[in-house]
Design a protein around this motif. Structure first.
Motif, PDB file in Angstrom:
ATOM      1  N   SER A 144       0.838  -1.202   0.000  1.00 47.08           N
ATOM      2  CA  SER A 144       0.000   0.000   0.000  1.00 47.08           C
ATOM      3  C   SER A 144       0.870   1.247   0.000  1.00 47.08           C
ATOM      4  O   SER A 144       0.580   2.220  -0.714  1.00 47.08           O
ATOM      5  CB  SER A 144      -0.955  -0.003   1.195  1.00 47.08           C
ATOM      6  N   ILE A 145       1.958   1.249   0.780  1.00 45.38           N
ATOM      7  CA  ILE A 145       2.847   2.412   0.827  1.00 45.38           C
ATOM      8  C   ILE A 145       3.443   2.680  -0.545  1.00 45.38           C
ATOM      9  O   ILE A 145       3.449   3.823  -1.032  1.00 45.38           O
ATOM     10  CB  ILE A 145       3.969   2.177   1.860  1.00 45.38           C
ATOM     11  N   ILE A 146       3.956   1.643  -1.181  1.00 45.91           N
ATOM     12  CA  ILE A 146       4.582   1.792  -2.504  1.00 45.91           C
ATOM     13  C   ILE A 146       3.561   2.280  -3.518  1.00 45.91           C
ATOM     14  O   ILE A 146       3.843   3.167  -4.334  1.00 45.91           O
ATOM     15  CB  ILE A 146       5.213   0.455  -2.934  1.00 45.91           C
ATOM     16  N   ALA A 147       2.348   1.734  -3.454  1.00 47.69           N
ATOM     17  CA  ALA A 147       1.303   2.154  -4.391  1.00 47.69           C
ATOM     18  C   ALA A 147       0.933   3.615  -4.182  1.00 47.69           C
ATOM     19  O   ALA A 147       0.769   4.367  -5.159  1.00 47.69           O
ATOM     20  CB  ALA A 147       0.065   1.270  -4.227  1.00 47.69           C
ATOM     21  N   TYR A 148       0.814   4.058  -2.926  1.00 49.45           N
ATOM     22  CA  TYR A 148       0.460   5.450  -2.655  1.00 49.45           C
ATOM     23  C   TYR A 148       1.533   6.400  -3.198  1.00 49.45           C
ATOM     24  O   TYR A 148       1.224   7.479  -3.707  1.00 49.45           O
ATOM     25  CB  TYR A 148       0.292   5.688  -1.156  1.00 49.45           C
ATOM     26  N   ALA A 149       2.795   6.002  -3.070  1.00 43.98           N
ATOM     27  CA  ALA A 149       3.879   6.846  -3.590  1.00 43.98           C
ATOM     28  C   ALA A 149       3.883   6.869  -5.108  1.00 43.98           C
ATOM     29  O   ALA A 149       4.109   7.919  -5.726  1.00 43.98           O
ATOM     30  CB  ALA A 149       5.221   6.341  -3.063  1.00 43.98           C
ATOM     31  N   ASN A 184      13.811   1.178  -0.307  1.00 44.65           N
ATOM     32  CA  ASN A 184      14.382   2.296  -1.062  1.00 44.65           C
ATOM     33  C   ASN A 184      14.264   2.034  -2.564  1.00 44.65           C
ATOM     34  O   ASN A 184      13.810   2.892  -3.327  1.00 44.65           O
ATOM     35  CB  ASN A 184      15.851   2.504  -0.693  1.00 44.65           C
ATOM     36  N   ARG A 185      14.693   0.865  -2.988  1.00 41.31           N
ATOM     37  CA  ARG A 185      14.664   0.553  -4.421  1.00 41.31           C
ATOM     38  C   ARG A 185      13.253   0.619  -4.987  1.00 41.31           C
ATOM     39  O   ARG A 185      13.041   1.096  -6.098  1.00 41.31           O
ATOM     40  CB  ARG A 185      15.266  -0.832  -4.670  1.00 41.31           C
ATOM     41  N   ALA A 186      12.289   0.145  -4.201  1.00 37.61           N
ATOM     42  CA  ALA A 186      10.908   0.110  -4.696  1.00 37.61           C
ATOM     43  C   ALA A 186      10.324   1.498  -4.871  1.00 37.61           C
ATOM     44  O   ALA A 186       9.392   1.688  -5.658  1.00 37.61           O
ATOM     45  CB  ALA A 186      10.036  -0.710  -3.748  1.00 37.61           C
ATOM     46  N   LEU A 187      10.852   2.481  -4.131  1.00 35.79           N
ATOM     47  CA  LEU A 187      10.309   3.840  -4.183  1.00 35.79           C
ATOM     48  C   LEU A 187      10.998   4.723  -5.219  1.00 35.79           C
ATOM     49  O   LEU A 187      10.557   5.858  -5.451  1.00 35.79           O
ATOM     50  CB  LEU A 187      10.403   4.491  -2.809  1.00 35.79           C
ATOM     51  N   VAL A 188      12.044   4.232  -5.850  1.00 41.11           N
ATOM     52  CA  VAL A 188      12.746   5.026  -6.870  1.00 41.11           C
ATOM     53  C   VAL A 188      11.793   5.305  -8.030  1.00 41.11           C
ATOM     54  O   VAL A 188      11.169   4.389  -8.579  1.00 41.11           O
ATOM     55  CB  VAL A 188      14.010   4.305  -7.375  1.00 41.11           C
ATOM     56  N   GLY A 189      11.656   6.568  -8.389  1.00 40.44           N
ATOM     57  CA  GLY A 189      10.783   6.962  -9.489  1.00 40.44           C
ATOM     58  C   GLY A 189       9.344   7.200  -9.106  1.00 40.44           C
ATOM     59  O   GLY A 189       8.548   7.630  -9.941  1.00 40.44           O
ATOM     60  N   ALA A 190       8.989   6.941  -7.831  1.00 42.20           N
ATOM     61  CA  ALA A 190       7.607   7.168  -7.382  1.00 42.20           C
ATOM     62  C   ALA A 190       7.335   8.664  -7.305  1.00 42.20           C
ATOM     63  O   ALA A 190       8.146   9.430  -6.793  1.00 42.20           O
ATOM     64  CB  ALA A 190       7.376   6.513  -6.026  1.00 42.20           C
ATOM     65  N   GLN A 191       6.166   9.086  -7.789  1.00 43.21           N
ATOM     66  CA  GLN A 191       5.918  10.522  -7.972  1.00 43.21           C
ATOM     67  C   GLN A 191       5.797  11.312  -6.681  1.00 43.21           C
ATOM     68  O   GLN A 191       6.083  12.517  -6.666  1.00 43.21           O
ATOM     69  CB  GLN A 191       4.680  10.744  -8.840  1.00 43.21           C
ATOM     70  N   SER A 192       5.403  10.697  -5.583  1.00 40.83           N
ATOM     71  CA  SER A 192       5.256  11.466  -4.340  1.00 40.83           C
ATOM     72  C   SER A 192       6.108  10.894  -3.214  1.00 40.83           C
ATOM     73  O   SER A 192       5.749  10.995  -2.038  1.00 40.83           O
ATOM     74  CB  SER A 192       3.782  11.556  -3.922  1.00 40.83           C
ATOM     75  N   ALA A 193       7.263  10.311  -3.567  1.00 40.52           N
ATOM     76  CA  ALA A 193       8.215   9.827  -2.570  1.00 40.52           C
ATOM     77  C   ALA A 193       9.404  10.776  -2.499  1.00 40.52           C
ATOM     78  O   ALA A 193       9.853  11.302  -3.519  1.00 40.52           O
ATOM     79  CB  ALA A 193       8.694   8.425  -2.920  1.00 40.52           C
ATOM     80  N   ILE A 194       9.910  10.988  -1.291  1.00 46.25           N
ATOM     81  CA  ILE A 194      11.101  11.798  -1.072  1.00 46.25           C
ATOM     82  C   ILE A 194      12.067  10.992  -0.212  1.00 46.25           C
ATOM     83  O   ILE A 194      11.712  10.532   0.871  1.00 46.25           O
ATOM     84  CB  ILE A 194      10.782  13.126  -0.358  1.00 46.25           C
ATOM     85  N   PHE A 195      13.285  10.803  -0.716  1.00 47.59           N
ATOM     86  CA  PHE A 195      14.356  10.231   0.094  1.00 47.59           C
ATOM     87  C   PHE A 195      15.006  11.374   0.873  1.00 47.59           C
ATOM     88  O   PHE A 195      15.286  12.429   0.307  1.00 47.59           O
ATOM     89  CB  PHE A 195      15.402   9.546  -0.790  1.00 47.59           C
ATOM     90  N   VAL A 196      15.271  11.143   2.159  1.00 52.23           N
ATOM     91  CA  VAL A 196      15.791  12.217   3.000  1.00 52.23           C
ATOM     92  C   VAL A 196      17.113  11.804   3.632  1.00 52.23           C
ATOM     93  O   VAL A 196      17.175  10.839   4.403  1.00 52.23           O
ATOM     94  CB  VAL A 196      14.797  12.620   4.098  1.00 52.23           C
ATOM     95  N   GLY A 197      18.172  12.538   3.280  1.00 47.50           N
ATOM     96  CA  GLY A 197      19.477  12.355   3.882  1.00 47.50           C
ATOM     97  C   GLY A 197      19.700  13.364   4.990  1.00 47.50           C
ATOM     98  O   GLY A 197      18.934  14.321   5.156  1.00 47.50           O
ATOM     99  N   ALA A 198      20.773  13.161   5.751  1.00 46.00           N
ATOM    100  CA  ALA A 198      21.046  13.996   6.921  1.00 46.00           C
ATOM    101  C   ALA A 198      22.283  14.849   6.720  1.00 46.00           C
ATOM    102  O   ALA A 198      23.341  14.345   6.347  1.00 46.00           O
ATOM    103  CB  ALA A 198      21.226  13.124   8.165  1.00 46.00           C
ATOM    104  N   LEU A 199      22.137  16.141   6.979  1.00 44.80           N
ATOM    105  CA  LEU A 199      23.268  17.032   7.148  1.00 44.80           C
ATOM    106  C   LEU A 199      23.662  17.019   8.627  1.00 44.80           C
ATOM    107  O   LEU A 199      22.845  16.706   9.492  1.00 44.80           O
ATOM    108  CB  LEU A 199      22.905  18.458   6.727  1.00 44.80           C
ATOM    109  N   SER A 200      24.911  17.395   8.905  1.00 46.18           N
ATOM    110  CA  SER A 200      25.373  17.377  10.291  1.00 46.18           C
ATOM    111  C   SER A 200      24.783  18.513  11.114  1.00 46.18           C
ATOM    112  O   SER A 200      24.877  18.503  12.342  1.00 46.18           O
ATOM    113  CB  SER A 200      26.894  17.445  10.335  1.00 46.18           C
ATOM    114  N   LYS A 201      24.172  19.509  10.434  1.00 45.65           N
ATOM    115  CA  LYS A 201      23.529  20.628  11.112  1.00 45.65           C
ATOM    116  C   LYS A 201      22.612  21.313  10.122  1.00 45.65           C
ATOM    117  O   LYS A 201      22.620  20.989   8.921  1.00 45.65           O
ATOM    118  CB  LYS A 201      24.570  21.623  11.627  1.00 45.65           C
ATOM    119  N   ASN A 202      21.830  22.263  10.575  1.00 45.16           N
ATOM    120  CA  ASN A 202      21.064  23.106   9.665  1.00 45.16           C
ATOM    121  C   ASN A 202      22.026  24.057   8.966  1.00 45.16           C
ATOM    122  O   ASN A 202      22.826  24.734   9.612  1.00 45.16           O
ATOM    123  CB  ASN A 202      20.008  23.901  10.439  1.00 45.16           C
ATOM    124  N   GLY A 203      21.942  24.102   7.643  1.00 48.97           N
ATOM    125  CA  GLY A 203      22.864  24.933   6.898  1.00 48.97           C
ATOM    126  C   GLY A 203      22.399  26.374   6.781  1.00 48.97           C
ATOM    127  O   GLY A 203      21.203  26.662   6.832  1.00 48.97           O
TER     128      GLY A 203
END
Length: 294
Positions: A135-140, A171-190
């Protein structure tokens, strides 16, 4: 079918409404959050469903500015999303559930601070997805909900194998999904004056243009909270999505997703590279700026 192991960056879905402490700009937040609140945008009318660990015996301590607590992984990510978007409805879905996730009325944001791991070498079609992840993959893919996915803490490109030969197939399943966002971490707010670098543990966008297109970074200031990892990057973007939805009340999940991606900042990121930082650092102030979005 290959079964994958669900791992939090640390379970019959459990859906609970959750009370969140009164809004206060915490030291780990971007100052832009308070600017959004002052404009009246706090996530009202939006539901954030946090899919995470709410039943295990594993707990750890930290402090988001509301006092030192010892909680499960999901209780931490739920609290963080609610602190960013204090007027959003926050719901808890245990990540070991197997039933399809239902969507609430209005805009829905799904926060995924976990991964589904198996040995490298399988195609997505070979993975034995349960109905929850289906369901999550389909929604994305069909744009029914914003899906904010923690990129991972293995210091590899999204979708790549870890040094142990494991892959996060979610992660792989969500690649190319129209409403998915991958979120990485910065060490602080830039900031422009003091750009932020990618956290040493964070996964990065990599060479896949489809990942770069849907990849954001945000500051995870673990030195202030005791909490590190992209697990605590994804709820910030989930909160931003809810804040944005409280202004643009008729916008679709895909429109909100694209607005967050299209307004990200590159000038607050040290040595910006699309292969590392994707679209750049999420900026809720820039995302809220226009009168309307498309």
């Amino acid at each position: 079918m290959k079964t994958v192991l669900k791992l939090s960056a640390l379970t019959a879905a459990l859906l609970l409404s959750t009370a969140i402490p009164a809004q206060t700009l915490q030291a780990w937040m971007s100052p832009e959050v308070k600017q959004a609140w002052n404009l009246g945008y706090k996530g009202q009318g939006v539901t954030i469903q946090v899919v995470d660990d709410f039943r295990s015996s594993s707990r750890f301590s930290g402090n988001f500015g509301t006092g030192t607590l010892t909680q499960r992984h999901g209780e931490w990510t739920r609290l963080e999303a609610g602190l960013i978007a204090p007027s959003a409805k926050i719901a808890s879905v245990d990540f070991t559930g197997t039933g399809a996730i239902g969507l609430a009325r209005g805009l829905n944001v799904l926060n995924l601070s976990y991964g589904m791991f198996a040995a490298n070498g399988y195609s997505n079609s070979q993975i034995g997805w349960d109905n929850q992840e289906k369901s999550i993959i389909a929604y994305a893919k069909n744009g029914s909900a914003i899906v904010s996915k923690a990129a991972g803490n293995n210091a590899v490109a999204v979708g790549a194998a870890t040094s142990q030969g494991q892959v996060d197939y979610l992660n792989r399943a969500l690649v190319g999904a129209q409403s998915a966002i991958f979120v990485g971490a910065l060490s602080k707010n830039g900031t422009v004056a003091a750009p932020a670098s990618l956290a040493s543990y964070s996964n990065y966008a990599g060479s896949d243009l489809a990942v770069q297109k849907n990849f954001l970074v945000v500051g995870v200031e673990g030195s202030k909270t005791g909490l590190y990892g992209t697990s605590f990057a994804a709820p910030i973007v989930s909160g931003y999505g809810a804040i944005l939805g409280s202004k643009f009340k008729t916008a679709t999940p895909t429109q909100i997703t694209n607005q967050l991606l299209n307004t990200a900042r590159k000038d607050t990121v040290a040595n910006y590279s699309a292969a590392v930082h994707g679209r750049g650092e999420a900026s809720i102030a820039r995302a809220l700026a226009p009168v309307s979005i498309k």
